[in-house]
Design an enzyme around this catalytic site. Structure first.
Site, PDB file in Angstrom:
ATOM      1  CE  LYS A 178      -4.872   8.631  -1.465  1.00  0.00           C
ATOM      2  NZ  LYS A 178      -4.203   7.430  -0.986  1.00  0.00           N
ATOM      3  CB  ILE A 197       0.411   6.312   2.746  1.00  0.00           C
ATOM      4  CG1 ILE A 197       1.848   6.575   3.201  1.00  0.00           C
ATOM      5  CG2 ILE A 197      -0.220   5.223   3.575  1.00  0.00           C
ATOM      6  CD1 ILE A 197       1.941   7.299   4.499  1.00  0.00           C
ATOM      7  CB  CYS A 198      -2.970   3.184  -0.751  1.00  0.00           C
ATOM      8  SG  CYS A 198      -4.643   2.784  -1.219  1.00  0.00           S
ATOM      9  CG  LEU A 199      -4.538   4.890   5.896  1.00  0.00           C
ATOM     10  CD1 LEU A 199      -4.577   3.379   6.054  1.00  0.00           C
ATOM     11  CD2 LEU A 199      -3.576   5.478   6.914  1.00  0.00           C
ATOM     12  CG  ASN A 210      -1.754  -1.248   1.300  1.00  0.00           C
ATOM     13  OD1 ASN A 210      -1.566  -2.047   2.208  1.00  0.00           O
ATOM     14  ND2 ASN A 210      -2.613  -1.438   0.327  1.00  0.00           N
TER      15      ASN A 210
END
Lengths: 600, 153
Positions: free
Chosen positions: B93, B87-89, B80
């Protein structure tokens, strides 16, 4: 916003006359607020201004029948005093974390409870949060609760608990003008009143005639203070009413108290005081490792033996540092020299170097680069992609560094060994005697780990490196052959030139001989004529003879001139040959000698 | 900066200093109180154990109405987190809420290290490896942690 107190204040006011007066006075100055802002819902108006409304109501009851003039003055004064932002206040009393809005992290300002999940936020915070996320809806703002994500809305019925409002209103805060000197601490619900009415540091309009400048409320009783003055301490030009603030926080010559030793110090000297003189700040003893306050440093110096030795120790420390620096320099030099020495040794005793290298190549990482290894280009291509593994960089650089000196030794050896007759070696091809280990055709590209372990190369990298070495060898050999060829060509040209020159000089000598003969002939003829001419009686014939002789002489002269021009032409030709010889020689040479000529 | 620093940011910064979250530290820059140097320790029992990861954190002007911007500065092998450290969180978002704070966000990131989610990848190659051969991926992550995320002496 603060002016809207006045528009809302009539609500709940028992005195109709006041209401009339007030609304009249205010509607002229601010008609928008008397209409009321349309955006907040009705109950929002009631409770959003709950704090201020209660304060204002009390104020109005106390004031009751104030003149409209006073209100107008007050309204104007508020231009100097923007409404207090309750979130920027400093709270004296500690408050429970449950009284804190999750969004602004301050005690609630006009709290509102979401019906759907019972979470509570400041009204402004939750509206701001939802306005940025959702579009306007006619039913009021709606969105997800920031704390629990329950869909919620701020409808007309969203509630506010009275006890909550009271709890946050009772918190004691400091006056927002505490930096100006106000020491008041009031309840939060009263802070706006304090600033607007009581705080002596609030700016209001000057009472002086025809003066509209601001002045602090506590100074307003004095006559107009808006005249120039200069600071007694720093002689800066200021207005009289600003002097106090200047002395309080700006003047560099003001007295402040050192926080450590409590002694009064000039503000501009505070930094130096802290650094050098403050007796309460501890400093390390120059001798021993203890730290002492400056005030006790004297006493310590008397008792501490190390402190007495301090100057000596300091000097020794200095010398030590100097020596260390010098030593560093020396060791660096030594390193350079050692490197140079190894290089030279490698050049002088290549065989020894080979042995050393072989001994060092005991570990598997080392490259047996000195073995002549010529590999066909196909193998080189096949091996190229296999070098993609970690640690490649490290291996390469290490090998490179280690063999720099040694490779030069080998070049030297090559130059000596290659026979001069073997000019222009062919393309690097496999040489059966040198090819150490055939990289057989069954070498599998897809599985680099299965690289033939029996060969002299521990890995494809080593193979690649040795190939690189062999290519370098070839290069040196080609270079030496080229230079040799060039030397030979230049010698040939030189020889041819010499011969041509000799011939030319021979021709020139012959021409000179002819010239001399011609001279001799002409002079002999002239003498004969002169010997004949003095004879008397033959003047006429003599004249005729002279005429004839002169004609002959002229012919001879012309012949001599022709010969000499021929000689010059010859000399010119010699020069031409000299130049043209080399040019034609080069033209006839093969292209390979072009490089050599530039060297020559 | 023209606008004064909101009280919330001051309070959050103070609290991060006085009661730091175990394994997480955040230091504001001297010249910009909205920019933080963050270090997060790899959670115990995960393949990032023993690593110390540096991050940068920036609070935009409309914080807390918009999420802080966070990026890994240390290289990390994680499905992620991409090569640039982004960061994919979800909470950074769409799922941001103003009730969240710097400390809660950093805790979420630490939790993300403990529980990688290859189903919602940002780094396709790593996520594929993670799905196909988890043992190998975990070994890689350990190696990268040893290689890049060692605490400075």
């Amino acid at each position: 916003m603060s002016r809207s107190h006045f528009s809302r204040s009539p609500r709940g006011n028992q005195d109709p006359t006041f209401t009339r007066t007030h609304s009249h006075s205010h509607s002229s100055s601010n008609p928008i607020n008397t209409l009321g802002l349309p955006s907040p819902p009705p109950n929002g108006r009631r409770s959003s201004m709950g704090v201020e409304v209660r304060g204002m109501r009390r104020l109005e009851q106390r004031r009751n029948m104030e003149e409209s003039h006073y209100l107008a003055c007050n309204a104007r004064a508020q231009n100097y005093n923007p409404p207090v932002d309750l979130r920027l206040l400093d709270y004296v009393s500690s408050y429970d974390n449950n009284l804190m809005c999750a969004i602004c992290r301050c005690p609630f300002v006009d709290p509102v409870i979401l019906n759907e999940c019972d979470h509570c936020f400041c009204r402004a915070c939750i509206r701001q949060c939802w306005n940025t996320n959702t579009t306007y809806t006619p039913l009021g703002p709606r969105g997800d609760c920031p704390t629990c994500r329950t869909p919620a809305k701020l409808g007309p019925r969203s509630a506010t608990s009275k006890i909550l409002v009271n709890l946050v209103d009772e918190l004691i805060v400091q006056c927002p003008r505490k930096d100006d000197g106000c020491k008041a601490e009031v309840r939060r619900c009263e802070v706006q009143d304090h600033v607007n009415i009581y705080c002596g540091y609030t700016l209001i309009e000057c009472t002086g005639k025809d003066c509209t400048d601001p002045v602090r409320r506590k100074d307003a009783a004095q006559s107009c203070l808006h005249y120039g003055a200069s600071c007694l301490l720093c002689h800066k030009e200021l207005q009289q009413w600003k002097l106090e603030a200047h002395w309080r926080s700006e003047c560099p010559d003001r007295r402040v108290h050192c926080e450590m030793c409590k002694s009064p110090v000039f503000h501009r000297e505070l930094e130096m005081h802290n650094k050098e003189t403050c007796p309460a700040i501890s400093t390390p003893c120059p001798g021993c490792s203890s730290r002492n306050k400056r005030g006790h440093a004297e006493a310590h110096a008397k008792s501490c033996t190390f402190a007495k030795l301090a100057p000596v120790l300091l000097r020794q420390q200095e010398r030590l540092d100097e020596q260390e620096a010098a030593q560093k320099e020396m060791s660096r030099k030594l390193e350079v020299l050692e490197g140079g020495f190894t290089n030279m040794q490698g050049i002088l005793f290549p065989s020894q170097e080979v042995e050393n290298a072989d001994r060092r190549s005991g570990d598997s990482n080392h490259i047996p680069y000195l073995r002549r290894s010529l590999v066909s280009p196909e193998n080189a291509d096949a091996d190229a992609p296999t070098n993609d593994f970690a640690g490649f960089d490290w291996n390469f650089s290490a090998a490179d560094v280690r063999h720099d000196g040694a490779s030069s030794a080998e070049t030297f050896q090559n130059g000596m060994a290659s026979p001069p007759t073997r000019a222009a070696p062919a393309v690097p091809g496999p040489r059966p005697d040198d090819l150490p280990e055939p990289f057989s055709s069954d070498f599998d590209l897809a599985s680099p780990p299965t690289f033939p372990p029996s060969g002299p190369y521990a890995s494809p990298l080593h193979h690649l490196l040795s190939m690189h070495e062999s290519l370098r060898d070839e290069m040196t050999r080609i270079t030496s052959a080229l230079s040799e060829l060039d030397g030979r060509h230049s010698m040939q040209i030189l020889n041819e030139n010499l011969r041509t020159r000799e011939e030319i000089s021979y021709l020139a000598a012959q021409t000179a001989g002819l010239q001399r003969q011609m001279h001799w002939f002409t002079s002999a003829q002239l003498q004969r004529q002169q010997g004949r001419s003095p004879t008397p009686g033959a003047s006429g014939s003599a004249l005729g003879g002279a005429m004839m002789d002169a004609g002959a002489g002229a012919g001879v002269e012309a012949a001599v001139g022709a010969v000499s021009t021929a000689a010059t032409a010859l000399r010119g030709a010699a020069r031409m040959v000299n130049v043209g010889g080399s040019a034609s020689g080069v033209g006839m040479r093969r292209g390979t000698s072009e490089e050599g000529r530039t060297k020559l | 900066m023209t606008a004064p620093l909101p009280k919330r940011i001051i309070k959050e910064t103070e609290r991060l200093q006085t009661e730091p979250v175990p394994g997480i530290s955040a230091q504001p820059h001297d010249d910009n109180a909205r920019y933080f140097d963050v270090t997060v320790q790899g959670p115990d029992g995960s393949c990032y154990e023993g690593g110390v990861f540096n991050l940068e954190l920036f609070l935009p002007d409309d914080y807390p109405m918009t999420p802080p911007r966070i990026r890994f500065l240390t290289r990390i092998y994680h499905p992620n987190i991409d090569r640039l450290g982004r960061i994919c969180l979800d909470v950074l978002k769409n799922n941001w809420s103003p009730a969240l704070q710097i400390r809660t966000i950093l805790l979420s990131i630490q939790a993300l290290l403990g529980a990688p989610n290859p189903e919602d990848p940002l780094n396709e190659a790593v996520a594929k490896q993670w799905k196909d051969n988890q043992a190998e991926a975990i070994k890689n992550a350990r190696e990268w942690t040893k290689l890049y995320a060692q605490p400075k002496e």
